[in-house]
Design a protein around this motif. Sequence first.
Motif, mmCIF file in Angstrom:
data_model
loop_
_atom_site.group_PDB
_atom_site.id
_atom_site.type_symbol
_atom_site.label_atom_id
_atom_site.label_comp_id
_atom_site.label_asym_id
_atom_site.label_seq_id
_atom_site.Cartn_x
_atom_site.Cartn_y
_atom_site.Cartn_z
ATOM 1 N N HIS A 22 -10.307 9.132 0.884
ATOM 2 C CA HIS A 22 -10.115 8.030 -0.287
ATOM 3 C C HIS A 22 -11.643 7.741 -0.371
ATOM 4 O O HIS A 22 -12.166 7.102 0.417
ATOM 5 N N ASP A 70 -6.096 6.422 -8.069
ATOM 6 C CA ASP A 70 -6.068 5.225 -7.115
ATOM 7 C C ASP A 70 -5.672 5.448 -5.846
ATOM 8 O O ASP A 70 -4.388 5.808 -5.751
ATOM 9 N N ARG A 72 -4.776 3.606 -3.702
ATOM 10 C CA ARG A 72 -3.718 2.813 -3.276
ATOM 11 C C ARG A 72 -2.322 3.038 -3.889
ATOM 12 O O ARG A 72 -1.377 2.662 -3.637
ATOM 13 N N SER A 73 -2.384 3.999 -4.791
ATOM 14 C CA SER A 73 -1.187 4.243 -5.502
ATOM 15 C C SER A 73 -0.951 5.728 -5.851
ATOM 16 O O SER A 73 0.104 6.200 -6.301
ATOM 17 N N HIS A 87 -10.628 6.670 4.808
ATOM 18 C CA HIS A 87 -10.507 5.333 3.608
ATOM 19 C C HIS A 87 -11.827 4.905 3.385
ATOM 20 O O HIS A 87 -12.489 4.079 4.250
ATOM 21 N N TRP A 90 -14.648 0.968 -0.986
ATOM 22 C CA TRP A 90 -15.301 -0.024 -1.295
ATOM 23 C C TRP A 90 -16.752 0.149 -1.421
ATOM 24 O O TRP A 90 -17.362 0.933 -0.879
ATOM 25 N N ASN A 97 -12.038 -6.873 2.235
ATOM 26 C CA ASN A 97 -11.618 -5.537 2.127
ATOM 27 C C ASN A 97 -10.565 -5.261 3.156
ATOM 28 O O ASN A 97 -9.821 -4.424 3.038
ATOM 29 N N GLN A 100 -6.806 -4.822 1.978
ATOM 30 C CA GLN A 100 -6.890 -3.381 1.363
ATOM 31 C C GLN A 100 -6.864 -2.313 2.562
ATOM 32 O O GLN A 100 -5.998 -1.348 2.423
ATOM 33 N N ALA A 103 -3.399 -2.308 4.377
ATOM 34 C CA ALA A 103 -2.313 -1.846 3.603
ATOM 35 C C ALA A 103 -2.408 -0.268 3.411
ATOM 36 O O ALA A 103 -1.486 0.481 3.561
ATOM 37 N N LEU A 104 -3.578 0.347 3.358
ATOM 38 C CA LEU A 104 -3.710 1.754 3.217
ATOM 39 C C LEU A 104 -3.413 2.151 4.738
ATOM 40 O O LEU A 104 -2.828 3.586 4.863
ATOM 41 N N ARG A 107 0.399 2.390 4.882
ATOM 42 C CA ARG A 107 0.683 3.303 3.828
ATOM 43 C C ARG A 107 0.633 4.656 4.277
ATOM 44 O O ARG A 107 1.849 5.613 4.249
ATOM 45 N N SER A 117 -11.179 3.574 8.296
ATOM 46 C CA SER A 117 -11.438 2.910 7.024
ATOM 47 C C SER A 117 -12.952 2.558 7.456
ATOM 48 O O SER A 117 -13.606 2.186 8.434
#
Length: 137
Positions: A22, A70, A72-73, A87, A90, A97, A100, A103-104, A107, A117
């Motif tokens: 990402h 994106d 995230r989506s 990830h 940023w 951060n 987020q 959340a990733l 997910r 990340s």
Amino acid sequence: EIEDHRDVMKEIQRRGGRILIHGLGLGMIVKFALAEDRVSHVDVVELDQEVVDLVAPYYVDRRLTIHQGDARSFRWPAGTRWSIVWHDIWDDLSIDNLKQMAALLRRFGRRADWQGSWSMDYLRAQRRWERRSAARS
């Protein structure tokens, strides 16, 4: 820059397989992954079309797919899995951060054998330091 990505680079060397990145950035991790024979495919999701237009031409490989969207989506077909998900979306280091990142991680938790990340460990340490400092005040 390389030091900030040492963990994911070690995992790419160790695991190979299908990789999801990402954030394209300058493509350092893409280049590293494509240099590994054990990497079967690299998916990249990059939000900024201008970044895709500027950077993607330098990384032409049948094992690479760059998606504009994106992280995230972006929707993946059911059952899509990766050996590694990285990830790196940023622009700056901020403990803000971490939400987020969490959340990733949630997910993609069931879709990845390993994920990380950019600078997450550093930001977690920063948050602990800030909380301790605030508690002392």
